[in-house]
Design a protein around this motif. Sequence first.
Motif, mmCIF file in Angstrom:
data_model
loop_
_atom_site.group_PDB
_atom_site.id
_atom_site.type_symbol
_atom_site.label_atom_id
_atom_site.label_comp_id
_atom_site.label_asym_id
_atom_site.label_seq_id
_atom_site.Cartn_x
_atom_site.Cartn_y
_atom_site.Cartn_z
ATOM 1 N N THR A 46 41.210 39.998 44.444
ATOM 2 C CA THR A 46 41.563 39.565 43.095
ATOM 3 C C THR A 46 40.333 39.575 42.214
ATOM 4 O OG1 THR A 46 43.231 38.078 44.003
ATOM 5 C CG2 THR A 46 42.537 37.667 41.747
ATOM 6 N N SER A 47 40.456 40.235 41.090
ATOM 7 C CA SER A 47 39.355 40.179 40.139
ATOM 8 C C SER A 47 39.518 38.868 39.378
ATOM 9 C CB SER A 47 39.388 41.390 39.218
ATOM 10 O OG SER A 47 39.727 41.070 37.920
ATOM 11 N N LEU A 48 38.475 38.081 39.338
ATOM 12 C CA LEU A 48 38.543 36.768 38.733
ATOM 13 C C LEU A 48 38.411 36.880 37.217
ATOM 14 C CD1 LEU A 48 36.488 34.718 41.343
ATOM 15 C CD2 LEU A 48 38.958 34.889 41.106
ATOM 16 N N ASP A 49 39.539 36.854 36.563
ATOM 17 C CA ASP A 49 39.619 36.922 35.112
ATOM 18 C C ASP A 49 39.034 35.641 34.511
ATOM 19 O OD1 ASP A 49 40.452 37.481 32.482
ATOM 20 O OD2 ASP A 49 42.399 36.545 32.833
ATOM 21 N N PRO A 50 38.131 35.746 33.556
ATOM 22 C CA PRO A 50 37.522 34.556 32.952
ATOM 23 C C PRO A 50 38.550 33.599 32.348
ATOM 24 C CG PRO A 50 36.304 36.508 32.298
ATOM 25 C CD PRO A 50 37.514 36.976 33.042
ATOM 26 N N ASP A 51 39.611 34.130 31.751
ATOM 27 C CA ASP A 51 40.649 33.261 31.184
ATOM 28 C C ASP A 51 41.384 32.497 32.283
ATOM 29 O OD1 ASP A 51 40.034 34.010 28.579
ATOM 30 O OD2 ASP A 51 41.526 35.631 28.561
ATOM 31 N N ALA A 52 41.641 33.178 33.406
ATOM 32 C CA ALA A 52 42.305 32.521 34.528
ATOM 33 C C ALA A 52 41.410 31.428 35.113
ATOM 34 C CB ALA A 52 42.671 33.532 35.603
ATOM 35 N N LEU A 53 40.114 31.704 35.193
ATOM 36 C CA LEU A 53 39.181 30.692 35.698
ATOM 37 C C LEU A 53 39.075 29.489 34.760
ATOM 38 C CD1 LEU A 53 36.295 32.844 37.186
ATOM 39 C CD2 LEU A 53 37.960 31.441 38.419
ATOM 40 N N THR A 54 39.119 29.746 33.459
ATOM 41 C CA THR A 54 39.089 28.656 32.482
ATOM 42 C C THR A 54 40.323 27.780 32.625
ATOM 43 O OG1 THR A 54 37.779 29.969 30.944
ATOM 44 C CG2 THR A 54 38.988 28.110 30.014
#
Length: 100
Positions: A62-70
Amino acid sequence: MKAQKELRLLPWAGPDGQPCYLSTSDPDSHMSRLADNIEAMQLGMASQLREEAAQLLDDEATSLDPDALTLLAAQLAAALGDVLRVATSRGSRPVGPESF
């Protein structure tokens, strides 16, 4: 001698974010049971969110999307706040044989 009523920190805040308290010596009152049920739900949701976060962070594909991490960080912070409120509430309540 009558037992002194302890104030119970409830698992929700008031309109301005202020803590809410319940004054009762009856653990089977409607409000006590409601607070117990909400605490159980908050703890269950925190546990589920922790598992989902661990899976997301462990999945190398999974590429860790910055929005998903936020979003994940915001959800984890809210869940941690709920868990800390429950821990504070339970830590201030007397423990008796019925608690075991």
